[in-house]
Design a protein around this motif. Structure first.
Motif, PDB file in Angstrom:
ATOM      1  N   SER A 132       0.817  -1.218   0.000  1.00 42.17           N
ATOM      2  CA  SER A 132       0.000   0.000   0.000  1.00 42.17           C
ATOM      3  C   SER A 132       0.852   1.270   0.000  1.00 42.17           C
ATOM      4  O   SER A 132       0.356   2.345  -0.311  1.00 42.17           O
ATOM      5  N   HIS A 133       2.131   1.148   0.320  1.00 40.98           N
ATOM      6  CA  HIS A 133       3.046   2.283   0.324  1.00 40.98           C
ATOM      7  C   HIS A 133       3.704   2.506  -1.036  1.00 40.98           C
ATOM      8  O   HIS A 133       4.249   3.572  -1.296  1.00 40.98           O
ATOM      9  N   ILE A 134       3.697   1.490  -1.891  1.00 42.08           N
ATOM     10  CA  ILE A 134       4.543   1.479  -3.087  1.00 42.08           C
ATOM     11  C   ILE A 134       3.734   1.810  -4.340  1.00 42.08           C
ATOM     12  O   ILE A 134       2.788   1.104  -4.681  1.00 42.08           O
ATOM     13  N   ALA A 135       4.136   2.881  -5.027  1.00 37.69           N
ATOM     14  CA  ALA A 135       3.499   3.262  -6.278  1.00 37.69           C
ATOM     15  C   ALA A 135       4.128   2.529  -7.458  1.00 37.69           C
ATOM     16  O   ALA A 135       3.452   2.199  -8.428  1.00 37.69           O
ATOM     17  N   LYS A 136       5.427   2.274  -7.381  1.00 38.98           N
ATOM     18  CA  LYS A 136       6.153   1.633  -8.470  1.00 38.98           C
ATOM     19  C   LYS A 136       7.328   0.868  -7.896  1.00 38.98           C
ATOM     20  O   LYS A 136       7.934   1.309  -6.915  1.00 38.98           O
ATOM     21  N   MET A 137       7.656  -0.269  -8.510  1.00 41.23           N
ATOM     22  CA  MET A 137       8.744  -1.103  -8.025  1.00 41.23           C
ATOM     23  C   MET A 137       9.610  -1.538  -9.212  1.00 41.23           C
ATOM     24  O   MET A 137       9.088  -1.992 -10.220  1.00 41.23           O
ATOM     25  N   GLU A 138      10.913  -1.356  -9.079  1.00 39.22           N
ATOM     26  CA  GLU A 138      11.877  -1.850 -10.064  1.00 39.22           C
ATOM     27  C   GLU A 138      12.829  -2.791  -9.351  1.00 39.22           C
ATOM     28  O   GLU A 138      13.297  -2.483  -8.247  1.00 39.22           O
ATOM     29  N   VAL A 139      13.117  -3.938  -9.980  1.00 42.56           N
ATOM     30  CA  VAL A 139      14.036  -4.911  -9.391  1.00 42.56           C
ATOM     31  C   VAL A 139      15.047  -5.312 -10.456  1.00 42.56           C
ATOM     32  O   VAL A 139      14.675  -5.676 -11.569  1.00 42.56           O
ATOM     33  N   ARG A 140      16.311  -5.223 -10.089  1.00 44.68           N
ATOM     34  CA  ARG A 140      17.396  -5.627 -10.995  1.00 44.68           C
ATOM     35  C   ARG A 140      18.257  -6.648 -10.278  1.00 44.68           C
ATOM     36  O   ARG A 140      18.679  -6.422  -9.143  1.00 44.68           O
ATOM     37  N   VAL A 141      18.537  -7.762 -10.948  1.00 42.72           N
ATOM     38  CA  VAL A 141      19.424  -8.787 -10.398  1.00 42.72           C
ATOM     39  C   VAL A 141      20.825  -8.514 -10.921  1.00 42.72           C
ATOM     40  O   VAL A 141      21.018  -8.280 -12.114  1.00 42.72           O
ATOM     41  N   MET A 142      21.794  -8.557 -10.005  1.00 47.48           N
ATOM     42  CA  MET A 142      23.178  -8.258 -10.358  1.00 47.48           C
ATOM     43  C   MET A 142      24.075  -9.347  -9.788  1.00 47.48           C
ATOM     44  O   MET A 142      23.806  -9.866  -8.708  1.00 47.48           O
TER      45      MET A 142
END
Length: 104
Positions: free
Chosen positions: A84-94
């Motif tokens: 409910s706090h998050i408008a957008k999420m990006e995840v990158r695996v490194m």
């Protein structure tokens, strides 16, 4: 070789303090208990982005560790509080890079 996730969350305006309470009080400790160390976390200057890095033993461990996290009673008890706090999420695996002598 270790794998890392760089996670960039755009937090809904005015909700950063609440998000930090959920993250530091529930999410980070649960990650640590489940063997998913949080390497670092940051808030950008305008307080709309929360950036954090998680470590896994290998990229092959990510799916099983995430499944354990979402299946845990502690995460279930949070319900939709985190999302409910998050408008957008990006995840990158490194992948981790070993130190190399002589690199400037």
């Amino acid at each position: 070789m270790a794998a890392y996730q760089l996670r960039i969350y755009t937090i809904n305006r005015g909700m950063m303090d609440s998000w930090l309470g959920v993250f530091n009080g529930h999410i980070r400790p649960l990650h640590e208990r489940l063997g998913i160390p949080v390497v670092s976390s940051y808030v950008n200057a305008d307080r709309t982005e929360f950036i954090w890095v998680r470590r896994f033993d290998s990229a092959d461990d990510i799916a099983s560790k995430e499944a354990a996290y979402f299946a845990s009673p502690e995460r279930s008890a949070l319900g939709d509080r985190p999302t409910s706090h998050i408008a957008k999420m990006e995840v990158r695996v490194m992948d981790g890079v070993e130190a190399t002598a002589g690199v400037a």
